[in-house]
Write an enzyme that holds these catalytic residues in place. Structure first.
Site, PDB file in Angstrom:
ATOM      1  N   CYS A 253      19.982 -19.474  -6.062  1.00  0.00           N
ATOM      2  CA  CYS A 253      21.068 -20.448  -6.284  1.00  0.00           C
ATOM      3  C   CYS A 253      21.085 -20.998  -7.709  1.00  0.00           C
ATOM      4  O   CYS A 253      22.011 -21.726  -8.082  1.00  0.00           O
ATOM      5  CB  CYS A 253      20.966 -21.576  -5.276  1.00  0.00           C
ATOM      6  SG  CYS A 253      20.752 -20.992  -3.599  1.00  0.00           S
TER       7      CYS A 253
ATOM      8  N   HIS B 266      24.367 -27.431  -7.513  1.00  0.00           N
ATOM      9  CA  HIS B 266      24.473 -26.380  -6.499  1.00  0.00           C
ATOM     10  C   HIS B 266      24.845 -27.030  -5.171  1.00  0.00           C
ATOM     11  O   HIS B 266      24.277 -28.058  -4.778  1.00  0.00           O
ATOM     12  CB  HIS B 266      23.139 -25.634  -6.397  1.00  0.00           C
ATOM     13  CG  HIS B 266      23.057 -24.743  -5.211  1.00  0.00           C
ATOM     14  ND1 HIS B 266      24.057 -23.860  -4.893  1.00  0.00           N
ATOM     15  CD2 HIS B 266      22.112 -24.605  -4.246  1.00  0.00           C
ATOM     16  CE1 HIS B 266      23.728 -23.223  -3.786  1.00  0.00           C
ATOM     17  NE2 HIS B 266      22.559 -23.657  -3.367  1.00  0.00           N
TER      18      HIS B 266
ATOM     19  N   ASN C 146      27.065 -23.088   1.472  1.00  0.00           N
ATOM     20  CA  ASN C 146      26.189 -22.784   0.341  1.00  0.00           C
ATOM     21  C   ASN C 146      26.434 -21.340  -0.085  1.00  0.00           C
ATOM     22  O   ASN C 146      26.077 -20.413   0.641  1.00  0.00           O
ATOM     23  CB  ASN C 146      24.732 -22.991   0.806  1.00  0.00           C
ATOM     24  CG  ASN C 146      23.701 -22.596  -0.230  1.00  0.00           C
ATOM     25  OD1 ASN C 146      24.014 -21.968  -1.233  1.00  0.00           O
ATOM     26  ND2 ASN C 146      22.453 -22.951   0.018  1.00  0.00           N
TER      27      ASN C 146
END
Ligand code: ACO
Length: 313
Positions: A113, A240, A270
């Site tokens: 990420c 993020h 996500n």
């Protein structure tokens, strides 16, 4: 000093939208549980689309908006931990699809990420030795490919998508960065290489604690490096988009004003390396992110990895 100047952004999401309600038909969960624990209502999952399709859609949009042509690009990087193939890389396939010259530096990088910010830094560092002065940096993920759709601990958290940025190196600008790695196989893992990767395994609580620690720490480090005393001296913070509670926790610790930390995980879940460039593109397209604004970005995820950058848009 020099810094990357992000000239244009783009994003691409697969067509299929899957709500928490949809997932509750196959696993024992509810919109109430998922939204209250994560801030996520829905996400996009690929059906026929590949990771290359998503990367290409986002890259083409960013290229068009930049006003550049393929012949201007010297570096093409894709941050991903869910590529279509171990080889060829998505970046190499993008070279062909975008018609980039064959001497373009092309490769994928895996920083989970934190992949987009690792990619931004890498492209910026490579540009002085590249054949041309512009780079394209993409974050693209098909996480649904490595998800066990019967595991309610993970299948509600992730989504597929891609975001892209076209950059050049600007010697008149400055930026501050922070990067980190902490080898850890237990908290987030996708087994491989092998014919079929195993489903993603994540221990939510330790990852939550890790994320809260490194996001707050990175922001404090970057503020200090820039001589700022408060997070409220910034115009925008783009983290993020893993979990709204992580962002809210850090925002509260830093006494941030309402709305400073951008959140869009409600619609995307996500999307790992894609989450920051997707958010940047939404902000640019809505007119909320304007030239000259002070923007701080932080990514964190599997590896474990983390990365932060503070720059003027
Ligand atoms: N629906 C209903 N109940 C659920 C679900 C679900 N989808 N998932 C878990 N539960 C249950 C659990 O089984 C558990 O039940 P039990 O107490 O009977 O055992 C209960 O809910 C509580 O589960 P917890 O794990 O304690 O829930 P928590 O509040 O920690 O939230 C979460 C879990 C959302 C995963 C959180 O820990 C988190 O967001 N962690 C960070 C994730 C992250 O940031 N990842 C980023 C990196 S990802 C990457 O790099 C690819």
């Amino acid at each position: 000093m020099s810094a990357p100047h992000i000239l244009a952004t783009g994003r691409c999401l697969p067509a299929r939208v899957v709500s928490n309600e949809d997932l509750s038909q196959t696993v024992d969960t509810s919109d109430q549980w998922v939204f209250s624990r994560t801030g996520i209502h829905s996400r996009h999952f690929c059906q026929s689309e590949t990771g290359l399709d998503l990367a290409l859609g986002a890259a083409r949009q960013a290229m068009e908006r930049s006003g550049l042509t393929a012949a201007d690009i010297g570096v093409c990087l894709v941050g991903t931990f869910t590529p279509d193939h171990a080889s060829p890389s998505t970046a190499c396939l993008l070279q062909r699809e975008l018609g980039l010259p064959e001497d373009t530096i092309c490769f994928d990088l895996n920083a989970a990420c934190a992949g987009f910010l690792y990619g931004l830094q890498t492209a910026h560092a490579l540009l002085p030795g590249a054949p041309r002065p512009y780079a394209i940096v993409v974050g693209a993920e098909v996480i649904s490919r490595v998800m066990d759709m019967t595991d309610r601990n993970t299948c509600v958290l992730f989504g597929d998508g891609a975001g892209a940025a076209v950059i050049r190196r600007d010697e008149t600008r400055t930026w501050h960065t922070v990067f980190g790695a902490r080898g850890d196989q237990s908290s987030i893992r996708v087994q491989g290489p092998g014919p079929v990767p195993s489903a993603i395994h994540m221990e939510g609580k330790p990852v939550f604690r890790f994320a809260a620690e490194v996001v707050e720490g990175s922001i404090r480090q970057l503020l200090e490096a820039d001589g700022l005393t408060s997070v409220n001296d910034l115009d925008l913070v783009v983290c993020h988009q893993a979990n709204a509670r992580i962002i809210d926790h850090v925002a509260k610790r830093l006494k941030a004003r309402e709305g400073l930390f951008y959140k869009n995980m409600d619609r995307y879940g996500n999307t790992s390396a894609a989450s920051i460039p997707i958010a940047l593109d939404e902000l640019v397209q809505s007119g909320a992110l304007l030239p000259g604004m002070r923007v701080l970005m932080v990514g964190f995820g599997g590896g474990l990895t983390w990365a932060g950058a503070l720059l003027r848009w």
